[in-house]
Design a protein around this motif. Structure first.
Motif, PDB file in Angstrom:
ATOM      1  N   GLY A  11       0.839  -1.158  -0.016  1.00 47.60           N
ATOM      2  CA  GLY A  11       0.074  -0.244  -0.027  1.00 47.60           C
ATOM      3  C   GLY A  11       0.716   1.402  -0.055  1.00 47.60           C
ATOM      4  O   GLY A  11       0.110   2.505  -0.176  1.00 47.60           O
ATOM      5  N   CYS A  12       2.126   1.255   0.233  1.00 50.73           N
ATOM      6  CA  CYS A  12       3.058   2.228   0.350  1.00 50.73           C
ATOM      7  C   CYS A  12       3.592   2.669  -1.136  1.00 50.73           C
ATOM      8  O   CYS A  12       4.033   3.663  -1.483  1.00 50.73           O
ATOM      9  N   TRP A  13       3.415   1.551  -2.069  1.00 49.67           N
ATOM     10  CA  TRP A  13       3.881   1.717  -3.517  1.00 49.67           C
ATOM     11  C   TRP A  13       3.088   2.939  -4.182  1.00 49.67           C
ATOM     12  O   TRP A  13       2.047   2.882  -4.025  1.00 49.67           O
ATOM     13  N   PRO A  14       3.812   3.660  -5.044  1.00 46.00           N
ATOM     14  CA  PRO A  14       3.187   4.603  -5.940  1.00 46.00           C
ATOM     15  C   PRO A  14       1.957   3.969  -6.625  1.00 46.00           C
ATOM     16  O   PRO A  14       2.405   2.791  -7.042  1.00 46.00           O
ATOM     17  N   ALA A  15       0.952   4.662  -6.911  1.00 47.35           N
ATOM     18  CA  ALA A  15      -0.291   3.972  -7.745  1.00 47.35           C
ATOM     19  C   ALA A  15      -0.650   4.975  -8.923  1.00 47.35           C
ATOM     20  O   ALA A  15      -0.596   6.066  -8.381  1.00 47.35           O
ATOM     21  N   GLY A  16      -0.401   4.654 -10.265  1.00 46.26           N
ATOM     22  CA  GLY A  16      -0.725   5.711 -11.056  1.00 46.26           C
ATOM     23  C   GLY A  16       0.367   6.698 -11.244  1.00 46.26           C
ATOM     24  O   GLY A  16      -0.133   7.859 -11.487  1.00 46.26           O
ATOM     25  N   GLY A  17       1.402   6.386 -10.800  1.00 51.35           N
ATOM     26  CA  GLY A  17       2.331   7.599 -10.759  1.00 51.35           C
ATOM     27  C   GLY A  17       2.333   8.595  -9.417  1.00 51.35           C
ATOM     28  O   GLY A  17       2.980   9.454  -9.621  1.00 51.35           O
ATOM     29  N   GLU A  18       1.585   8.186  -8.513  1.00 51.64           N
ATOM     30  CA  GLU A  18       1.228   9.088  -7.342  1.00 51.64           C
ATOM     31  C   GLU A  18       1.415   8.390  -6.123  1.00 51.64           C
ATOM     32  O   GLU A  18       1.227   7.103  -6.089  1.00 51.64           O
ATOM     33  N   LEU A  19       2.009   8.980  -5.005  1.00 52.54           N
ATOM     34  CA  LEU A  19       2.042   8.456  -3.890  1.00 52.54           C
ATOM     35  C   LEU A  19       0.932   8.319  -3.199  1.00 52.54           C
ATOM     36  O   LEU A  19      -0.098   8.987  -3.463  1.00 52.54           O
ATOM     37  N   PRO A  20       0.733   7.085  -2.403  1.00 52.28           N
ATOM     38  CA  PRO A  20      -0.679   6.972  -1.631  1.00 52.28           C
ATOM     39  C   PRO A  20      -0.886   8.204  -0.789  1.00 52.28           C
ATOM     40  O   PRO A  20       0.120   8.889  -0.254  1.00 52.28           O
ATOM     41  N   PRO A  21      -2.031   8.466  -0.659  1.00 55.82           N
ATOM     42  CA  PRO A  21      -2.511   9.817   0.342  1.00 55.82           C
ATOM     43  C   PRO A  21      -1.739   9.805   1.603  1.00 55.82           C
ATOM     44  O   PRO A  21      -1.203  10.711   2.017  1.00 55.82           O
ATOM     45  N   GLY A  22      -1.484   8.590   2.156  1.00 59.83           N
ATOM     46  CA  GLY A  22      -0.910   8.410   3.654  1.00 59.83           C
ATOM     47  C   GLY A  22       0.609   8.716   3.517  1.00 59.83           C
ATOM     48  O   GLY A  22       1.163   9.010   4.635  1.00 59.83           O
ATOM     49  N   LEU A  23       1.271   8.903   2.255  1.00 64.66           N
ATOM     50  CA  LEU A  23       2.424   9.245   2.330  1.00 64.66           C
ATOM     51  C   LEU A  23       3.020  10.446   1.591  1.00 64.66           C
ATOM     52  O   LEU A  23       3.850  10.968   1.626  1.00 64.66           O
TER      53      LEU A  23
END
Length: 482
Positions: A384-396
């Protein structure tokens, strides 16, 4: 008053090592003094604040002390207690004194906070003073810079460029950075990167010293010393920015003595050991700045430590910065090497496994386990810490610009460090984590407003070449260390 074992012990060790009598104590006494200040956390892990003014964690698997950023959660820090007697302290962990005086500067990237105008103007003056020298007197033949610069460029220009790249903590620069733009007319190919960032390789001391050594071996001693002086002068300009300061100070210490004692490297010329002669001149308190040159594993450890510290803001959000750092490391390793499921974890089963196996010895058991889980189990929460869609997850997402810049710099430095350690080519388009962090900064950039840019523009160096920023991966895939 709230008890924080890590803060207390760090303050205590700093006071003890800072005492002039520390260096006079016998090694066994110094080891005993440190052992009395070791900590144990509720999970049974033992911690020590030691050499290089950094924390170490005792690995319960291999029995070794590993450089490892301490826990950030207040509850864990408050629960830490002095470790029971019997902790063996290896000599390498005992502070020498000078190592505690090392100025680590800043881990911020050069995206968001641009290089200050005063520095770029002084660099511009150096380029103007040295750009017109004869190529015959300052050739690039045989140098890796021959692939970077146009045929008619003198090695003095390469010396300024190479010094900038070597002194940079993490050479990822804003795509509109003035300091890079002034080199546009000299470059033979576009710089690697995208519309926002130039993802440049780590600078090479070998390449930099080679410019000087070639002239000295050719009997052009005056030209060789001029190059060494130019490197020292460029580093002196750069050290005003804390992102350059540690390595700039080291380079000044290695190059400047030649100006008063030009014979210093004569003994090293026949054997080609000039680089080693330069490194030998680096004073003890600056040696950590040269780690990438002679200890890539230790350098990786230190950059990973920086990354954990840059993620300290996640502790207040209920996350463990150490586990997050391991997960982000896994994301970049997977992005560069790919993940072969499900058998990647078997030694030798994939390139990813080979890379991870090479990194394991330089990480403690907790970080190794987090790295393994993030790579091996797609459903694990660490993914869940990995970037998704080229963006950081909200928590990071970092809370402010300075934190985002520090995360970018430390993440890019860590990426270059693990690539250097494992022999993996660094991606010309940047690492996945770094690219995601950039998106937190692109709307808060330092580019001068149009009128400011017009006012600052000088007709003496061509900064208008748009080709400088037209990236072609086929052109830059073989770009050598700078």
């Amino acid at each position: 008053m709230h008890w924080d074992g890590f803060t207390t012990m760090e303050r205590d060790v700093r006071a003890v090592v800072g005492d002039p009598r520390w260096t006079l104590l016998p090694p066994v006494t110094r080891a005993h003094t440190l052992a009395q200040r070791a900590l144990v956390t509720p999970d049974g892990a033992r911690w020590l604040f030691g050499a290089h003014a950094r924390w170490y964690r005792l690995d319960r698997v291999d029995g070794r002390w590993h450089l490892s950023a301490p826990p950030a959660h207040p509850a864990v820090r408050a629960a830490a207690r002095p470790s029971p007697p019997g902790v063996a302290i290896p000599p390498v962990l005992i502070p020498t004194g000078p190592d505690f005086a090392y100025d680590r500067g800043s881990t911020q990237g050069f995206v968001g906070p641009d290089v200050p105008h005063e520095i770029t103007e002084r660099l511009r003056a150096l380029l103007l003073a040295h750009r017109g020298l004869r190529r015959e007197d300052f050739p690039l033949d045989g140098s890796v810079y021959q692939q970077v610069f146009a045929r008619d460029v003198a090695s003095t220009v390469a010396a300024v460029w190479g010094t900038i790249m070597w002194c940079a903590y993490a050479p990822a620069f804003d795509g509109n950075e003035v300091m890079l733009s002034m080199f546009g007319e000299f470059l033979a190919r576009p710089l690697p990167g995208d519309d926002w960032v130039r993802w440049l390789p780590m600078g090479s001391l070998d390449a930099l010293v080679g410019l000087y050594a070639e002239r000295m071996r050719s009997g052009a001693g005056e030209a060789g010393l001029r190059l060494a002086g130019l490197m020292a002068e460029t580093a002196t300009v750069l050290r005003a920015d804390p992102r350059f300061r540690p390595r700039a100070d080291a380079l000044i210490a290695m190059a400047e003595p030649l100006l008063g004692s030009p014979w210093l490297d004569q003994h090293a010329m026949p054997s080609g050991a000039v680089r080693q002669a330069w490194l030998a001149r680096c004073p003890p308190h600056l040696v950590p700045a040269t780690l990438p040159e002679w200890a890539p594993g230790e350098h990786f450890r230190h950059t990973l430590y920086d990354l954990v510290e840059a993620l300290g803001y996640t502790a207040a959000r209920g996350m463990d910065p150490r586990a997050v750092a391991a997960s982000l490391l896994a994301a970049d390793v997977a992005g560069v090497c790919g993940v072969s499921e499900p058998a990647w974890a078997a030694p030798g089963s994939s390139y990813t496994a080979q890379v991870v196996t090479a990194l394991y010895p330089w990480m403690d058991d907790e970080l190794r386990q987090a790295l393994y889980l993030a790579l091996a189990e797609p459903a694990h929460p660490l993914r869940g810490c990995w970037p998704a869609g080229g963006e950081l997850p909200p928590g990071l997402i970092p809370p402010d610009r300075e934190t985002a810049a520090a995360l970018l710099g430390s993440a890019y430095a860590t990426g270059l460090a693990w690539c250097a350690l494992t022999g993996t080519p660094a991606p010309s388009e940047g690492f996945a984590v770094c690219s995601a962090v950039v998106k937190c900064l692109i709307h808060q950039r330092d580019d001068p407003r149009p009128q400011e840019a017009a006012d600052r523009r000088r007709p003496d160096l061509d900064e208008s070449g748009s080709w400088l920023f037209e990236t072609s991966n086929s052109d830059i895939s073989s770009l050598p260390p700078l």
